[in-house]
Motif scaffolding. Structure first.
Motif, PDB file in Angstrom:
ATOM      1  N   ALA A  87       0.836  -1.209   0.000  1.00  0.00           N
ATOM      2  CA  ALA A  87       0.000   0.000   0.000  1.00  0.00           C
ATOM      3  C   ALA A  87       0.867   1.254   0.000  1.00  0.00           C
ATOM      4  CB  ALA A  87      -0.920  -0.008   1.217  1.00  0.00           C
ATOM      5  N   ASN A  88       1.950   1.211   0.773  1.00  0.00           N
ATOM      6  CA  ASN A  88       2.857   2.362   0.825  1.00  0.00           C
ATOM      7  C   ASN A  88       3.562   2.574  -0.513  1.00  0.00           C
ATOM      8  OD1 ASN A  88       2.372   3.225   3.475  1.00  0.00           O
ATOM      9  ND2 ASN A  88       3.827   1.753   4.322  1.00  0.00           N
ATOM     10  N   GLN A  89       3.906   1.476  -1.180  1.00  0.00           N
ATOM     11  CA  GLN A  89       4.532   1.597  -2.500  1.00  0.00           C
ATOM     12  C   GLN A  89       3.558   2.240  -3.492  1.00  0.00           C
ATOM     13  OE1 GLN A  89       5.325  -1.631  -5.648  1.00  0.00           O
ATOM     14  NE2 GLN A  89       7.273  -1.538  -4.543  1.00  0.00           N
ATOM     15  N   LYS A  90       2.304   1.835  -3.440  1.00  0.00           N
ATOM     16  CA  LYS A  90       1.283   2.400  -4.329  1.00  0.00           C
ATOM     17  C   LYS A  90       1.154   3.910  -4.109  1.00  0.00           C
ATOM     18  CE  LYS A  90      -3.582   1.778  -5.661  1.00  0.00           C
ATOM     19  NZ  LYS A  90      -4.097   3.134  -5.359  1.00  0.00           N
ATOM     20  N   LEU A  91       1.134   4.325  -2.841  1.00  0.00           N
ATOM     21  CA  LEU A  91       1.041   5.753  -2.527  1.00  0.00           C
ATOM     22  C   LEU A  91       2.278   6.510  -3.010  1.00  0.00           C
ATOM     23  CD1 LEU A  91      -0.429   5.607   1.096  1.00  0.00           C
ATOM     24  CD2 LEU A  91      -1.613   6.369  -0.969  1.00  0.00           C
ATOM     25  N   ALA A  92       3.442   5.881  -2.860  1.00  0.00           N
ATOM     26  CA  ALA A  92       4.689   6.512  -3.293  1.00  0.00           C
ATOM     27  C   ALA A  92       4.698   6.713  -4.806  1.00  0.00           C
ATOM     28  CB  ALA A  92       5.881   5.668  -2.852  1.00  0.00           C
ATOM     29  N   LEU A  93       4.202   5.727  -5.536  1.00  0.00           N
ATOM     30  CA  LEU A  93       4.133   5.837  -6.995  1.00  0.00           C
ATOM     31  C   LEU A  93       3.133   6.908  -7.421  1.00  0.00           C
ATOM     32  CD1 LEU A  93       4.303   2.053  -7.924  1.00  0.00           C
ATOM     33  CD2 LEU A  93       5.923   3.805  -8.684  1.00  0.00           C
ATOM     34  N   GLU A  94       2.030   6.998  -6.725  1.00  0.00           N
ATOM     35  CA  GLU A  94       1.039   8.038  -7.019  1.00  0.00           C
ATOM     36  C   GLU A  94       1.623   9.425  -6.770  1.00  0.00           C
ATOM     37  OE1 GLU A  94      -2.268   6.965  -4.587  1.00  0.00           O
ATOM     38  OE2 GLU A  94      -2.982   5.398  -5.963  1.00  0.00           O
ATOM     39  N   PHE A  95       2.445   9.536  -5.732  1.00  0.00           N
ATOM     40  CA  PHE A  95       3.118  10.795  -5.404  1.00  0.00           C
ATOM     41  C   PHE A  95       4.061  11.203  -6.545  1.00  0.00           C
ATOM     42  CE2 PHE A  95       6.699  13.056  -3.299  1.00  0.00           C
ATOM     43  CZ  PHE A  95       5.994  14.141  -2.772  1.00  0.00           C
ATOM     44  N   VAL A  96       4.842  10.239  -7.027  1.00  0.00           N
ATOM     45  CA  VAL A  96       5.779  10.510  -8.126  1.00  0.00           C
ATOM     46  C   VAL A  96       5.018  10.920  -9.388  1.00  0.00           C
ATOM     47  CG1 VAL A  96       7.451   9.471  -9.705  1.00  0.00           C
ATOM     48  CG2 VAL A  96       7.603   9.024  -7.255  1.00  0.00           C
ATOM     49  N   GLN A  97       3.944  10.198  -9.707  1.00  0.00           N
ATOM     50  CA  GLN A  97       3.159  10.526 -10.903  1.00  0.00           C
ATOM     51  C   GLN A  97       2.574  11.928 -10.804  1.00  0.00           C
ATOM     52  OE1 GLN A  97       2.482   8.298 -13.888  1.00  0.00           O
ATOM     53  NE2 GLN A  97       2.375  10.477 -14.400  1.00  0.00           N
ATOM     54  N   ALA A  98       2.117  12.296  -9.609  1.00  0.00           N
ATOM     55  CA  ALA A  98       1.570  13.641  -9.413  1.00  0.00           C
ATOM     56  C   ALA A  98       2.648  14.710  -9.602  1.00  0.00           C
ATOM     57  CB  ALA A  98       0.958  13.755  -8.020  1.00  0.00           C
ATOM     58  N   LEU A  99       3.879  14.426  -9.169  1.00  0.00           N
ATOM     59  CA  LEU A  99       4.988  15.359  -9.400  1.00  0.00           C
ATOM     60  C   LEU A  99       5.259  15.489 -10.894  1.00  0.00           C
ATOM     61  CD1 LEU A  99       7.534  14.281  -6.608  1.00  0.00           C
ATOM     62  CD2 LEU A  99       6.237  16.423  -6.689  1.00  0.00           C
ATOM     63  N   MET A 100       5.267  14.363 -11.593  1.00  0.00           N
ATOM     64  CA  MET A 100       5.500  14.390 -13.039  1.00  0.00           C
ATOM     65  C   MET A 100       4.421  15.178 -13.777  1.00  0.00           C
ATOM     66  SD  MET A 100       6.748  10.510 -13.926  1.00  0.00           S
ATOM     67  CE  MET A 100       8.396   9.919 -13.514  1.00  0.00           C
TER      68      MET A 100
END
Length: 215
Positions: A87-100
């Motif tokens: 779940a934490n990995q999923k949130l981290a990836l969503e964070f990166v995508q939002a930055l992009m």
């Protein structure tokens, strides 16, 4: 002079060099800055300030749940999934995508070898500190938007490495000496994460100078 946001940076390593070059640069992190210039630091969620008409963003998202080196923690000892870690990995990836996806014309995302490559897209460039004058190895991936690839400034030795035998597997382990020593010196998990995410001076200066040439 450009208006630049350095996201997820409490050390202010890149921010201070950008300031030296005359840019209006600010670091942002949920942690207080350790770089000595709180007047250049936003201690808050980066998405609260993402729409302030930045010309460039250089982001260093936390790699704890993204780095390939931490993949072993995705499963428990009994081989079942560590659901919290997933779940934490999923949130981290969503964070990166939002930055992009941020409404900023020029963006650079920096991270080690990570699941960003397989889950979002492959990096545009992979660099090492020894390509920029620091005798050390730390594989650094860059995802770029409207920015050129960094050009090496001073290629030197790759630095020293430590080798030892893993007691559990019997296999030989190899790790950059600077990283090994940093982990030994760390007194807490927080300090360990900070030391592990270190941005070397040469790479920081290359980012600050080469990505602002046309700004």
């Amino acid at each position: 002079m450009a208006k630049i946001l350095v996201a997820c940076e409490e050390s202010q390593s890149v921010t201070k060099i950008l300031r030296e070059l005359g840019h209006e640069a600010y670091s942002c992190d949920i942690l207080p800055c350790s770089g000595g210039h709180p007047e250049w630091h936003f201690q808050e969620d980066v998405f609260k300030i993402i729409n302030k008409c930045w010309d460039l963003m250089i982001a260093h998202p936390p790699c704890t749940y993204l780095a390939v080196s931490g993949a072993r923690h995705l499963y428990n000892k009994d081989k079942t999934k560590n659901l919290e870690r997933w779940a934490n990995q999923k949130l981290a990836l969503e964070f990166v995508q939002a930055l992009m996806d941020a409404p900023i014309p020029r963006i650079a995302i920096e991270n080690p070898i990570s699941v960003i490559s397989s889950q979002i897209r492959k990096p545009d460039q992979i660099v090492q500190p020894y390509m920029f004058g620091d005798s050390a190895s730390k594989t650094t991936c860059l995802w770029l938007k409207n920015l050129p690839k960094l050009e090496p400034t001073n290629i030197v030795g790759k630095g020293e490495f430590m080798e030892w035998i893993d007691k559990k597997t019997g296999k030989t382990k190899r790790q950059a000496t600077w990283y090994y020593e940093a982990l030994l010196k760390a007194k807490s998990n927080e300090e360990r994460r900070t030391l592990r995410s270190k941005t070397f001076e040469g790479i920081a200066r290359a980012m600050a100078t080469q990505w602002t040439k046309d700004l």
